[in-house]
Design a protein around this motif. Structure first.
Motif, PDB file in Angstrom:
ATOM      1  N   ARG A 166      -1.768 -15.296   2.348  1.00 22.41           N
ATOM      2  CA  ARG A 166      -2.702 -14.176   2.484  1.00 22.41           C
ATOM      3  C   ARG A 166      -1.982 -12.895   2.888  1.00 22.41           C
ATOM      4  O   ARG A 166      -2.368 -11.793   2.479  1.00 22.41           O
ATOM      5  N   CYS A 167      -0.918 -13.028   3.678  1.00 25.87           N
ATOM      6  CA  CYS A 167      -0.099 -11.852   4.020  1.00 25.87           C
ATOM      7  C   CYS A 167       0.499 -11.235   2.764  1.00 25.87           C
ATOM      8  O   CYS A 167       0.512 -10.007   2.596  1.00 25.87           O
ATOM      9  N   GLY A 168       1.007 -12.083   1.878  1.00 25.67           N
ATOM     10  CA  GLY A 168       1.601 -11.587   0.644  1.00 25.67           C
ATOM     11  C   GLY A 168       0.609 -10.816  -0.197  1.00 25.67           C
ATOM     12  O   GLY A 168       0.921  -9.740  -0.726  1.00 25.67           O
ATOM     13  N   HIS A 169      -0.607 -11.346  -0.323  1.00 26.36           N
ATOM     14  CA  HIS A 169      -1.623 -10.644  -1.105  1.00 26.36           C
ATOM     15  C   HIS A 169      -1.997  -9.309  -0.461  1.00 26.36           C
ATOM     16  O   HIS A 169      -2.204  -8.311  -1.159  1.00 26.36           O
ATOM     17  N   PHE A 170      -2.059  -9.269   0.845  1.00 23.65           N
ATOM     18  CA  PHE A 170      -2.391  -8.021   1.543  1.00 23.65           C
ATOM     19  C   PHE A 170      -1.316  -6.967   1.296  1.00 23.65           C
ATOM     20  O   PHE A 170      -1.610  -5.792   1.051  1.00 23.65           O
TER      21      PHE A 170
ATOM     22  N   ASN B  40      -1.541  -5.666  -2.407  1.00 25.29           N
ATOM     23  CA  ASN B  40      -2.804  -5.024  -2.776  1.00 25.29           C
ATOM     24  C   ASN B  40      -3.001  -3.733  -1.983  1.00 25.29           C
ATOM     25  O   ASN B  40      -3.829  -3.654  -1.078  1.00 25.29           O
ATOM     26  N   GLN B  41      -2.195  -2.704  -2.335  1.00 20.87           N
ATOM     27  CA  GLN B  41      -2.231  -1.427  -1.632  1.00 20.87           C
ATOM     28  C   GLN B  41      -2.326  -0.281  -2.636  1.00 20.87           C
ATOM     29  O   GLN B  41      -1.921  -0.416  -3.795  1.00 20.87           O
TER      30      GLN B  41
ATOM     31  N   VAL C 225       4.225  -0.330   3.009  1.00 23.12           N
ATOM     32  CA  VAL C 225       3.679  -1.630   3.418  1.00 23.12           C
ATOM     33  C   VAL C 225       4.535  -2.770   2.871  1.00 23.12           C
ATOM     34  O   VAL C 225       4.842  -3.741   3.570  1.00 23.12           O
ATOM     35  N   LEU C 226       4.951  -2.635   1.604  1.00 21.35           N
ATOM     36  CA  LEU C 226       5.766  -3.692   0.999  1.00 21.35           C
ATOM     37  C   LEU C 226       7.146  -3.801   1.640  1.00 21.35           C
ATOM     38  O   LEU C 226       7.641  -4.901   1.888  1.00 21.35           O
ATOM     39  N   SER C 227       7.788  -2.670   1.891  1.00 22.02           N
ATOM     40  CA  SER C 227       9.144  -2.701   2.445  1.00 22.02           C
ATOM     41  C   SER C 227       9.149  -3.243   3.871  1.00 22.02           C
ATOM     42  O   SER C 227       9.914  -4.160   4.192  1.00 22.02           O
ATOM     43  N   TYR C 228       8.299  -2.691   4.720  1.00 21.60           N
ATOM     44  CA  TYR C 228       8.256  -3.187   6.093  1.00 21.60           C
ATOM     45  C   TYR C 228       7.672  -4.597   6.150  1.00 21.60           C
ATOM     46  O   TYR C 228       8.055  -5.409   6.997  1.00 21.60           O
TER      47      TYR C 228
ATOM     48  N   MET D 118      10.592  -4.075  -1.907  1.00 27.76           N
ATOM     49  CA  MET D 118      10.876  -5.411  -1.392  1.00 27.76           C
ATOM     50  C   MET D 118      12.361  -5.598  -1.096  1.00 27.76           C
ATOM     51  O   MET D 118      12.744  -6.112  -0.037  1.00 27.76           O
ATOM     52  N   MET D 119      13.225  -5.165  -2.019  1.00 29.51           N
ATOM     53  CA  MET D 119      14.668  -5.327  -1.834  1.00 29.51           C
ATOM     54  C   MET D 119      15.180  -4.537  -0.632  1.00 29.51           C
ATOM     55  O   MET D 119      15.996  -5.031   0.150  1.00 29.51           O
ATOM     56  N   ARG D 120      14.692  -3.312  -0.483  1.00 30.35           N
ATOM     57  CA  ARG D 120      15.170  -2.476   0.631  1.00 30.35           C
ATOM     58  C   ARG D 120      14.655  -2.993   1.963  1.00 30.35           C
ATOM     59  O   ARG D 120      15.377  -2.962   2.971  1.00 30.35           O
TER      60      ARG D 120
END
Length: 463
Positions: free
Chosen positions: A106-110, A113-114, A122-125, A173-175
């Protein structure tokens, strides 16, 4: 065979914990024998790099015995091998719990989904936070979520928007994941630094590296915003399910409680942060798995059997990692014994590598060698062991550590030959060289420039 190899790794973990907490020297011997037997039993599973490291270590011990290599150097080498092997086994308990956790999914989906304006941050942090517990499993999870969520259909058939979304999410995601060596107390890099440079205190190092990591991720966010601030595209409606938000908060709580407990044990008993993590990660992993499973209606005995089965399976696949990481850490100990400090000092003086230039040199070497497939763990192990006597080289232990960790961060972002870039490329159907060199090249150069400036500031403050 898989049960015996799993048992040997559990012995390594238990013996290492007792040795580092109670100081029973015989347990160092027990864990060393266990790790040697494990490496021998799993020899066929080792990668070529792992076999090269083990063979090189054997040759160096035979060639330099009595000429820099003695019992003390061997003991130091096995102490490091045992620590890092046990560290990976302890973290595996957390990963086994996390991989079956609905909280993580569920964390991954959150995180994915931005809205575009918030998605990068949100994705990087978020990848950074997930990676603290899942390690490379975070890339697998986030990659799968990105792949399923960013479809051509979701972009209304617009291939340009589809590619832009993929590129932005992959780089975020990579950073974020790349910042783990700098900032996560649960990363192998932090344990490595504290082991190589004994004068370091994690209480002083972690706030510095955490600040650098936050700044480097923010630099990526700024570059992403400047590149796409005026991009035109359809903005999809974003809604967040309450359970996804709750799951994210629960995961943050788990990480904070685990770190807080580890820090407390470290302070109260003076064990050091890596040893405290060795003690608490297995406990937290089992409790997380059992509590979440029981809340979901599962029976305790079934949960315990399932956890043990999954743990044995994961332990059986650790041979390549332990061969490389153990081999590199042992090689670092041998190098520190074989190379006289006077020779290293003369060489660095001839190359004008003293103080800030030395720190800059170490950062660049880690990045440069990674472009040719050398793992950052390997280069950092050797450089850290070579220059560990920091006072001789006119550099603060904190400046040297930060330079090596920034280099590690840059390697994960710039090299197409790292495990992370290869894994992300495979999951999302991208070429690793496109991700790291073409898409992320300008950021890597900007981050290296920032790293050089940051190192100079730390040099002025600490050297």
């Amino acid at each position: 065979m898989k049960y015996l190899s799993a048992l040997l790794l559990i012995v390594v973990l238990a013996a290492t914990i007792i040795f580092r907490t109670l100081g029973m020297d015989v347990l160092l011997l027990v864990s060393s024998v266990a790790v040697v037997l494990f490496l021998a039993l799993t020899w066929k599973q080792h990668s070529l790099a792992g076999k090269i490291f083990i063979s090189t270590n054997l040759v160096l011990v035979a060639a330099f015995w009595g000429r820099g290599v003695d019992g003390a150097v061997i003991e130091l080498g096995f102490d490091r091998v045992n620590l890092f092997s046990a560290f990976m086994v302890a973290l595996l308990f957390l990963r086994v719990a996390a991989r079956k956790s609905g909280i993580i999914t569920r964390c991954g989906h959150f995180l994915v989904n931005q809205r575009p304006s918030a998605r990068y941050a949100v994705l990087s942090y978020g990848s950074w936070l997930l990676g603290a517990v899942l390690s490379f499993g975070a890339l697998n999870l986030m990659g799968q979520v990105i792949s399923s969520g960013n479809t051509l259909e979701s972009a209304k058939g617009d291939e340009r928007i589809h590619l832009i979304r993929k590129k932005r999410m992959v780089l975020a995601m990579m950073r974020g994941f790349g910042a783990l060596p700098l900032s996560s107390p649960f990363s192998i890099s932090m344990a490595l630094m504290l082991s190589l440079i004994p004068t370091l205190r994690w209480q002083s190092l972690l706030p510095l590296t955490l600040g650098v990591a936050i700044a480097l991720i923010a630099l990526g966010w700024l570059m992403d915003f400047r590149a796409y601030a005026y991009a035109k595209g359809r903005v999809r409606e974003v809604t967040h399910r309450k359970e996804d938000v709750v799951a994210l908060l629960l995961f943050v709580l788990i990480v904070l409680v685990l770190f807080g407990a580890s820090a407390t044990v470290s302070q109260v008993f003076d064990y050091g942060l890596p040893t405290s993590i060795l003690i608490l990660c297995p406990v937290f992993g089992v409790l997380w798995f059992v509590i979440e499973g029981m809340l979901g209606g599962s029976v305790l005995t079934k949960l315990c059997v399932g956890f043990v089965r999954d743990l044995i399976k994961e332990l059986g696949g650790m041979a390549p990692e332990i061969a490389v990481i153990g081999g590199a850490s042992f090689l670092g100990a041998l190098v520190s014994g074989i190379l006289p400090i006077e020779a290293v000092q003369s060489m660095s003086a001839a190359l004008y590598l003293h103080g800030y230039p030395l720190a800059l040199f170490c950062m660049i070497v880690v990045v440069f060698t990674s472009l040719f497939g050398v793992s950052p763990f390997v280069s950092v192990s050797i450089l850290g062991a070579t220059f560990s006597n920091v006072a001789v080289f006119g550099v603060s232990p904190y400046v040297l550590s930060i330079s090596l960790l920034i280099g590690w961060f840059l390697a994960l972002n710039a090299s197409p030959l790292t495990i992370s870039s290869i894994m992300v490329g495979r999951i999302l159907g991208c070429e690793p060289k496109d991700i790291t060199l073409r898409w992320n090249g300008s950021y890597s150069l900007a981050a290296m420039t920032f790293g050089a400036v940051a190192l100079y500031v730390f040099h002025v403050l600490y050297d």
